[in-house]
Design a protein around this motif. Structure first.
Motif, mmCIF file in Angstrom:
data_model
loop_
_atom_site.group_PDB
_atom_site.id
_atom_site.type_symbol
_atom_site.label_atom_id
_atom_site.label_comp_id
_atom_site.label_asym_id
_atom_site.label_seq_id
_atom_site.Cartn_x
_atom_site.Cartn_y
_atom_site.Cartn_z
ATOM 1 N N UNK A 188 0.827 -1.204 0.000
ATOM 2 C CA UNK A 188 0.000 0.000 0.000
ATOM 3 C C UNK A 188 0.867 1.264 0.000
ATOM 4 N N UNK A 189 1.936 1.278 0.784
ATOM 5 C CA UNK A 189 2.825 2.432 0.831
ATOM 6 C C UNK A 189 3.481 2.667 -0.522
ATOM 7 N N UNK A 190 3.964 1.601 -1.158
ATOM 8 C CA UNK A 190 4.605 1.741 -2.470
ATOM 9 C C UNK A 190 3.591 2.281 -3.485
ATOM 10 N N UNK A 191 2.365 1.758 -3.469
ATOM 11 C CA UNK A 191 1.334 2.252 -4.394
ATOM 12 C C UNK A 191 1.026 3.727 -4.161
ATOM 13 N N UNK A 192 0.941 4.136 -2.899
ATOM 14 C CA UNK A 192 0.620 5.528 -2.580
ATOM 15 C C UNK A 192 1.759 6.484 -2.927
ATOM 16 N N UNK A 193 2.992 6.026 -2.759
ATOM 17 C CA UNK A 193 4.154 6.880 -2.994
ATOM 18 C C UNK A 193 4.607 6.891 -4.452
ATOM 19 N N UNK A 194 4.304 5.805 -5.176
ATOM 20 C CA UNK A 194 4.775 5.697 -6.553
ATOM 21 C C UNK A 194 4.053 4.593 -7.288
ATOM 22 N N UNK B 206 12.680 -20.845 9.986
ATOM 23 C CA UNK B 206 11.408 -21.396 10.463
ATOM 24 C C UNK B 206 10.635 -22.111 9.367
ATOM 25 N N UNK B 207 11.126 -22.029 8.146
ATOM 26 C CA UNK B 207 10.414 -22.624 7.025
ATOM 27 C C UNK B 207 9.377 -21.698 6.425
ATOM 28 N N UNK B 208 9.369 -20.438 6.853
ATOM 29 C CA UNK B 208 8.422 -19.453 6.322
ATOM 30 C C UNK B 208 8.946 -18.859 5.028
ATOM 31 N N UNK B 209 8.036 -18.538 4.132
ATOM 32 C CA UNK B 209 8.444 -17.906 2.884
ATOM 33 C C UNK B 209 8.804 -16.448 3.138
ATOM 34 N N UNK B 210 9.655 -15.934 2.287
ATOM 35 C CA UNK B 210 10.091 -14.550 2.365
ATOM 36 C C UNK B 210 9.327 -13.779 1.294
ATOM 37 N N UNK B 211 8.589 -12.752 1.700
ATOM 38 C CA UNK B 211 7.782 -11.967 0.766
ATOM 39 C C UNK B 211 8.562 -10.722 0.341
ATOM 40 N N UNK B 212 8.347 -10.321 -0.921
ATOM 41 C CA UNK B 212 9.074 -9.174 -1.454
ATOM 42 C C UNK B 212 8.149 -8.253 -2.237
ATOM 43 N N UNK B 213 8.537 -6.986 -2.273
ATOM 44 C CA UNK B 213 7.831 -5.959 -3.041
ATOM 45 C C UNK B 213 8.902 -5.126 -3.740
ATOM 46 N N UNK B 214 8.649 -4.778 -4.999
ATOM 47 C CA UNK B 214 9.531 -3.865 -5.712
ATOM 48 C C UNK B 214 8.682 -2.779 -6.342
ATOM 49 N N UNK B 215 9.170 -1.547 -6.266
ATOM 50 C CA UNK B 215 8.424 -0.441 -6.834
ATOM 51 C C UNK B 215 9.330 0.679 -7.281
ATOM 52 N N UNK B 216 8.704 1.704 -7.838
ATOM 53 C CA UNK B 216 9.404 2.924 -8.262
ATOM 54 C C UNK B 216 8.785 4.088 -7.505
ATOM 55 N N UNK B 217 9.608 4.847 -6.803
ATOM 56 C CA UNK B 217 9.170 6.019 -6.064
ATOM 57 C C UNK B 217 10.154 7.143 -6.375
ATOM 58 N N UNK B 218 9.648 8.256 -6.873
ATOM 59 C CA UNK B 218 10.494 9.406 -7.207
ATOM 60 C C UNK B 218 11.680 9.008 -8.086
ATOM 61 N N UNK B 219 11.434 8.211 -9.092
ATOM 62 C CA UNK B 219 12.440 7.734 -10.042
ATOM 63 C C UNK B 219 13.545 6.941 -9.367
ATOM 64 N N UNK B 220 13.238 6.336 -8.247
ATOM 65 C CA UNK B 220 14.172 5.450 -7.553
ATOM 66 C C UNK B 220 13.532 4.078 -7.440
ATOM 67 N N UNK B 221 14.373 3.069 -7.459
ATOM 68 C CA UNK B 221 13.872 1.712 -7.279
ATOM 69 C C UNK B 221 13.866 1.392 -5.799
ATOM 70 N N UNK B 222 12.751 0.825 -5.334
ATOM 71 C CA UNK B 222 12.572 0.486 -3.927
ATOM 72 C C UNK B 222 12.302 -1.008 -3.831
#
Length: 138
Positions: free
Chosen positions: A58-64, A79-95
């Motif tokens: 939600x933050x990535x969508x709101x910011x960029x 623990x055997x838990x999956x690792x979740x990831x998000x990639x976005x563009x904010x102010x012409x920067x990759x996040x």
């Protein structure tokens, strides 16, 4: 004299090329960038990973612009838990944002940012990290 200037410029250009390389991202990929520069902010929360992952998106969508979301394929933590990831563009920067459950009560969030030229924008990473925290309070 011109020959000496050319040699100096060539040496300077060569040093610049060697200084810029590839850096690892928190999502498991690699990107062009200047290594050895702080580009990550890490926080831990006493919450399950699902609401944190949703807050990060939600933050990535709101910011960029949200570019991708998902899990690291074939990677689980201790623990055997999956690792979740998000990639976005904010102010012409990759996040990049990584959400990982460390134990049943603690979830780790790492926010990483880079400009198109590979330079860190640690202030933007801190801002996004703070926005994620504020979403979790509401």
């Amino acid at each position: 004299m011109a020959s000496m200037k050319f040699k100096f410029f060539a040496a300077l250009l060569g040093a610049a090329v060697l200084a810029v390389g590839c850096v690892n991202t928190v999502t498991g990929g690699r990107t062009a960038g200047i290594p050895f520069i702080k580009d990550k902010i890490e926080s831990r929360y006493e919450k399950p990973p699902e609401p944190i992952f949703e807050a990060a998106k939600q933050v990535i969508r709101e910011q960029g612009e949200l570019v991708t979301e998902g899990t690291l394929y074939g990677q689980t933590n201790a623990l055997g838990n999956t690792v979740r990831t998000v990639q976005g563009k904010v102010d012409q920067r990759t996040v990049w944002v990584r959400v990982e459950q460390l134990d049943p009560k603690i979830t780790d969030v790492t926010v990483q940012t880079r400009t198109a030229g590979g330079v860190s924008d640690i202030d933007l990473a801190a801002q996004i990290d703070k926005q994620i925290a504020l979403k979790l309070v509401r």
